[in-house]
Design an enzyme around this catalytic site. Sequence first.
Site, PDB file in Angstrom:
ATOM      1  N   CYS A   2      38.156  43.090  39.978  1.00 46.03           N
ATOM      2  CA  CYS A   2      38.536  44.097  39.003  1.00 46.03           C
ATOM      3  C   CYS A   2      37.352  45.028  38.793  1.00 46.03           C
ATOM      4  O   CYS A   2      36.269  44.806  39.325  1.00 46.03           O
ATOM      5  CB  CYS A   2      38.939  43.451  37.673  1.00 46.03           C
ATOM      6  SG  CYS A   2      40.338  42.300  37.788  1.00 46.03           S
ATOM      7  N   GLY A  31      40.795  47.859  41.698  1.00 52.01           N
ATOM      8  CA  GLY A  31      42.042  47.327  41.167  1.00 52.01           C
ATOM      9  C   GLY A  31      43.060  48.425  40.938  1.00 52.01           C
ATOM     10  O   GLY A  31      42.746  49.435  40.295  1.00 52.01           O
ATOM     11  N   ASN A 111      35.734  40.998  34.746  1.00 51.23           N
ATOM     12  CA  ASN A 111      35.885  40.993  36.200  1.00 51.23           C
ATOM     13  C   ASN A 111      35.410  39.648  36.715  1.00 51.23           C
ATOM     14  O   ASN A 111      34.261  39.263  36.491  1.00 51.23           O
ATOM     15  CB  ASN A 111      35.049  42.111  36.827  1.00 51.23           C
ATOM     16  CG  ASN A 111      34.979  42.001  38.346  1.00 51.23           C
ATOM     17  OD1 ASN A 111      35.935  41.586  38.993  1.00 51.23           O
ATOM     18  ND2 ASN A 111      33.840  42.371  38.915  1.00 51.23           N
ATOM     19  N   GLY A 112      36.280  38.917  37.396  1.00 49.83           N
ATOM     20  CA  GLY A 112      35.894  37.627  37.941  1.00 49.83           C
ATOM     21  C   GLY A 112      36.953  36.580  37.701  1.00 49.83           C
ATOM     22  O   GLY A 112      38.137  36.887  37.510  1.00 49.83           O
ATOM     23  N   TYR A 284      33.150  44.837  51.752  1.00 53.14           N
ATOM     24  CA  TYR A 284      34.513  45.299  51.483  1.00 53.14           C
ATOM     25  C   TYR A 284      34.694  45.936  50.110  1.00 53.14           C
ATOM     26  O   TYR A 284      35.150  47.064  50.000  1.00 53.14           O
ATOM     27  CB  TYR A 284      35.515  44.148  51.631  1.00 53.14           C
ATOM     28  CG  TYR A 284      36.932  44.548  51.267  1.00 53.14           C
ATOM     29  CD1 TYR A 284      37.688  45.329  52.136  1.00 53.14           C
ATOM     30  CD2 TYR A 284      37.493  44.179  50.058  1.00 53.14           C
ATOM     31  CE1 TYR A 284      38.985  45.726  51.802  1.00 53.14           C
ATOM     32  CE2 TYR A 284      38.784  44.576  49.712  1.00 53.14           C
ATOM     33  CZ  TYR A 284      39.525  45.344  50.589  1.00 53.14           C
ATOM     34  OH  TYR A 284      40.794  45.745  50.244  1.00 53.14           O
TER      35      TYR A 284
END
Length: 520
Positions: A2, A31, A111-112, A284
């Site tokens: 995210c 996201g 995020n995570g 990525y």
Amino acid sequence: MCGILGTLLADGASHCIGDLVDGMTALQHRGQDAAGFTTACTSHDWARVTFKTVKALGMVRDVFSDAEAAARNAGNVGIAHVRYPTAGGSGLDDVQPFYANFPCGLALAHNGNLTNAEQLRRELVGRHRHLNTSSDSEALLNVFAEHLAANLDARTRGSSDAAGRPFGAPIDASTLFDAVEATMRRCVGGYAVVVLVHNVGVIAFRDPWGIRPLVFGSRESATIAGQQDHAVASESVALDTLNFSICRDVAPGEAVLLRPGLAPELRRCAEAPVHRPCIFEYVYFARPDSILDGVDVYAAQLKMGEKLAAKVQKILGDRPPPDVVIAVPDTSRPIALQCAASLGCLYREGFIKNRYIGRTFIMPGQDQRRKGVRAKLNPIKSEFRGRTVMLIDDSIVRGTTSTELVAMAREAGAARVYFVSASPEVRYPNVYGIAIATSTELIAHGRTPDQVAEKLGADWVLFQDLEDLEDCVRELNPKLTAFENCVFSGEYVTADAPACKGDCSPRASEKAASPQVSPP
């Protein structure tokens, strides 16, 4: 995966929603499932301050499709989130930021992924906390709220005014940092978090391993001379977009507190942090124009291309050399360009991308990913016809995209199709915020490169070596001695993760309680 952002403008009469929208648009690659924003004002007293939240499924632009939506989110302080589902559901109730009014107004974006989320839920419910979703982010918010409340109670116990009414303790820096420290002792996994705190500002913190990225910066206030605005984000590119100067990355196990009129305050909240940033961020997730933990992502990707070319030359053998190198847009382009240059081979744009289609890797469901590939990419047939084509992508995960690309190359007339991955074989689940839940969905799990080639329909498949991939990043910042690389190695930095090495889906996680684990 995210994206998160928190901003605090020095001028209490200013509005940060424009910065939040622009910053999250820069992080949209992290996201595309949903987006949400919460704002408030630091110039009003406790009784008058309200949190204003807007969130919806879809892209940032879908959330603010009209000017009225932005106008409703007034305030000089706010947080924002873009999401793709890794834990919990995918409906509107699961869209962040989450809100709690205990012990004060709190809004959190994360995020995570927490590997002990089920255990935390049981503990919270056992103390009569109500969780409205299955998201680990809501559990994280409630854990933080509990510790903040306990700290406030401890500071006011026995204190009262002349009428015998208990004093309300101010929420000072020490109170917040202590709450973060206690939260880190209980929450296990990879996480970067921003919390909007009522009448205080923003506190942000990063897990004790530094798995998920977090960076903060400042700029001169546009309206108050000598004062500064502050921001914290998943990637430096969001701060660049908003003209913030980068201060530095938030260190593993560290928290940063942003308050109006004050410089950012930092404190280490984990007892013994160990830096293990996610290596997949560099190949990525992150935009190439970002800098993560002191590493220029674009420069790292050029090094990946060089090392990839060296391996191609080493093991190509008596196979016909490629006539052309073609990148799978967009993330692999710097890698493919450098690989082609190092090989002395022609580089061409062979696929044209429809920029209005989202990233297929982060689309929920295999059918959507498969359909998304053809909708997103269309081949330039003249670049394939009669040639030995080397396709380069950042990774091969489930094989959905790769299989379609090989088929499209053959349909366009390619004589041979080589498929080269800038990452090693993805063989194991990820439990720290990447949507790879089970090893059975991974095409390289239990297969050799030749077997993967057969499954893809390619003439040859090559994977980058893990040591070479990590060296590409480490050479740009020698302080990064180790990485979180579980999808490639099957080695997890948290002690609870191996229990679900083969299956880390929510259903599997519910079968066993995760033990409390302290950072190494």
